[in-house]
Design a protein around this motif. Structure first.
Motif, short mmCIF file in Angstrom:
data_model
loop_
_atom_site.label_atom_id
_atom_site.label_comp_id
_atom_site.label_asym_id
_atom_site.label_seq_id
_atom_site.Cartn_x
_atom_site.Cartn_y
_atom_site.Cartn_z
N ALA A 183 0.98 -1.31 -0.13
CA ALA A 183 -0.06 -0.11 -0.13
C ALA A 183 0.89 1.29 0.14
O ALA A 183 0.14 2.36 -0.45
CB ALA A 183 -0.86 -0.05 1.28
N GLU A 184 2.02 1.17 0.41
CA GLU A 184 2.73 2.48 0.92
C GLU A 184 4.12 2.84 -0.11
O GLU A 184 4.58 3.85 0.12
CB GLU A 184 3.11 2.60 2.32
N THR A 185 4.37 1.72 -0.88
CA THR A 185 5.48 1.66 -1.81
C THR A 185 5.50 3.02 -2.78
O THR A 185 4.52 3.26 -3.39
CB THR A 185 5.96 0.53 -2.35
N LYS A 186 6.70 3.96 -2.81
CA LYS A 186 6.64 5.08 -3.53
C LYS A 186 7.89 5.10 -4.35
O LYS A 186 8.91 4.83 -3.73
CB LYS A 186 6.44 6.17 -2.80
N TYR A 187 7.82 5.53 -5.63
CA TYR A 187 8.83 5.68 -6.41
C TYR A 187 8.67 6.44 -7.62
O TYR A 187 7.38 7.10 -7.73
CB TYR A 187 9.47 4.21 -6.97
N GLU A 188 9.64 7.18 -8.17
CA GLU A 188 9.58 7.94 -9.32
C GLU A 188 10.46 7.42 -10.57
O GLU A 188 11.52 6.89 -10.39
CB GLU A 188 10.00 9.38 -9.27
N LEU A 189 9.80 7.37 -11.98
CA LEU A 189 10.73 7.02 -13.02
C LEU A 189 10.30 8.16 -14.12
O LEU A 189 9.12 8.48 -14.36
CB LEU A 189 9.94 5.78 -13.53
N THR A 190 11.38 8.63 -14.45
CA THR A 190 11.28 10.02 -15.20
C THR A 190 11.05 9.79 -16.66
O THR A 190 10.66 10.87 -17.21
CB THR A 190 12.83 11.03 -15.21
N ASP A 191 11.46 8.73 -17.31
CA ASP A 191 11.16 8.47 -18.67
C ASP A 191 10.82 6.77 -18.98
O ASP A 191 10.96 6.18 -17.87
CB ASP A 191 12.33 8.76 -19.68
N THR A 192 10.24 6.79 -19.89
CA THR A 192 10.11 5.29 -20.61
C THR A 192 10.62 4.90 -21.29
O THR A 192 10.77 3.72 -21.85
CB THR A 192 8.50 5.07 -20.69
N ASP A 193 11.62 5.74 -22.29
CA ASP A 193 12.59 5.08 -23.25
C ASP A 193 13.98 5.40 -22.99
O ASP A 193 14.34 6.89 -22.82
CB ASP A 193 12.01 6.11 -24.65
N TYR A 194 14.61 4.40 -22.67
CA TYR A 194 16.26 4.66 -22.20
C TYR A 194 17.02 3.66 -22.45
O TYR A 194 16.32 2.25 -22.42
CB TYR A 194 16.12 4.79 -20.86
N ASP A 195 18.06 3.83 -22.54
CA ASP A 195 19.21 2.60 -22.60
C ASP A 195 19.95 2.44 -21.23
O ASP A 195 20.14 1.12 -20.91
CB ASP A 195 20.29 2.88 -23.53
N VAL A 196 20.22 3.60 -20.43
CA VAL A 196 20.70 3.56 -19.38
C VAL A 196 19.81 4.11 -18.36
O VAL A 196 19.22 5.14 -18.48
CB VAL A 196 22.05 4.48 -19.24
N LEU A 197 19.63 3.29 -17.43
CA LEU A 197 18.72 3.55 -16.03
C LEU A 197 19.48 3.83 -15.06
O LEU A 197 20.23 3.06 -14.52
CB LEU A 197 17.90 2.46 -15.88
N VAL A 198 19.48 4.94 -14.32
CA VAL A 198 20.18 5.51 -13.37
C VAL A 198 19.37 5.40 -11.93
O VAL A 198 18.20 5.76 -12.38
CB VAL A 198 20.66 6.80 -13.21
N THR A 199 19.69 4.84 -11.07
CA THR A 199 19.09 4.63 -9.83
C THR A 199 19.77 5.24 -8.54
O THR A 199 20.88 5.04 -8.24
CB THR A 199 19.15 2.79 -9.33
#
Length: 349
Positions: free
Chosen positions: A235-251
């Motif tokens: 119920a409480e997990t939150k996150y942000e993903l800035t784009d949907t088209d990418y080769d490199v995903l920075v976490t």
């Protein structure tokens, strides 16, 4: 109509706490969160609410435990070495299912380290620095406004699940000033809320404690705590993903994510496909969401202001779907956007 006001991070988080109906604050000064304690020392008594500068961090967190056990809405704040001293009582509070909000404005470590911004307390916050099987909800804001919003709501979440909630910031977030929109002020929240201790007169006596000596009682309780945290994760997990088209995903999380977002924006303007995945709750960690996001990536980069702590959770989530690389910046220092951008370009060959 509410207008934005310019506030330093420490003071903005403190004001959000006051507006959330805070009945009592118990703390002890330590850099880089001293503005928090100073702010509370004026504003809490001015509203007829409890403010206590304890003789130590150990005393402060035990005052929080005692006051919270009565059903009052209470909190403390500190920085890394001070939070380390609080771990025993935090474990007790988790075992006793007593809600409170705890703010950690992290500084460089280990030990006394320095007063620069760091993310070296990730493991301590997400794995439980005290003894036993327990977890807490841990929010990692990246802006002052987000810190205000998360803190304001953290008290409701803590009460809902009867669990301590952490706000994990760092020296940069605590010291920077940004315009914020402050929430409405709630009535002070004090009283037993139907479960807290208020004396045994007229009803069966009970206790709020973490000691369970009868055979099988602690085992049952620990499984109940684990089941509760599964509900929290759903119920409480939150996150942000800035784009949907990418080769490199920075976490990245917190201040490191703030810097990484700038690097990603600059790279996309250059035609380089990068995106940022930012856990807002680092506990519960958004494993499923990151697993899905990693499937679209050719490579994953973990950027942290430490020597690699969230890295473990990222690898668990990715599960080999893409190669995972790491860049760290420990010792109370931070990256520049250019450093992260250069690393992403290097990963692309």
């Amino acid at each position: 109509m509410n207008k934005k006001v310019l506030m330093k991070g420490n003071e903005a988080i403190a004001e959000a706490s006051v507006r959330a109906g805070l009945a009592g604050y118990f703390g002890y000064p330590i850099t880089p969160q001293n503005e928090f304690t100073a702010y509370m020392s004026y504003h809490m008594p001015a509203k007829g609410r409890a403010f206590v500068q304890a003789e130590s961090e150990v005393a402060a967190i035990n005052m929080v435990y005692g006051a919270a056990a009565t059903g009052c809405r209470v909190m403390t704040s500190s920085s890394s070495p001070g939070i380390a001293l609080m771990q025993e009582a935090i474990s007790y509070m988790c075992g006793a299912e007593v809600p409170a909000v705890i703010v950690n404005i992290m500084r460089g470590g280990p030990g006394l380290g320095n007063i620069g911004p760091s993310q070296g307390d990730y493991n301590q916050a997400t794995r439980g620095g005290g003894n036993g099987d327990y977890k807490m909800i841990v929010y990692a804001p990246s802006t002052v406004q987000e810190a205000v919003d998360l803190t304001y709501n953290a008290f409701d979440v803590a009460d809902k699940y009867k669990i301590p909630v952490f706000i994990l910031g760092d020296g940069a977030l605590g010291q920077m000033a940004e315009p914020v929109l402050l929430p409405e002020e709630k009535p002070v929240m004090k009283g037993d809320q139907g479960w807290g201790l208020s004396g045994a007169k007229g009803r069966e006596p009970r206790a709020v404690m973490s000691l369970r000596l009868a055979e099988g009682e602690l085992r049952k309780h620990n499984w109940n705590l684990a089941a509760k945290f599964e509900r929290i994760a759903e119920a409480e997990t939150k996150y942000e993903l800035t784009d949907t088209d990418y080769d490199v995903l920075v976490t990245a999380f917190g201040t490191a994510a703030r810097v990484a977002k700038t690097a990603v924006r600059q790279l996309r303007e250059q035609g380089i496909k990068a995106a940022l995945f930012r856990p807002v709750t680092i506990c519960p960690f958004p494993y499923a969401a990151l697993a899905d996001a990693a499937k679209q990536a050719k490579k994953v980069l973990v950027a942290e202001m430490n020597t690699g702590q969230m890295l473990f959770d990222v690898k668990v989530a990715v599960e080999g779907a893409a190669p995972v690389e790491f860049m760290g910046c420990p010792g109370g220092e931070s990256f520049s956007p250019e450093e992260i951008a250069a690393k992403i370009k290097e990963m692309q060959g």
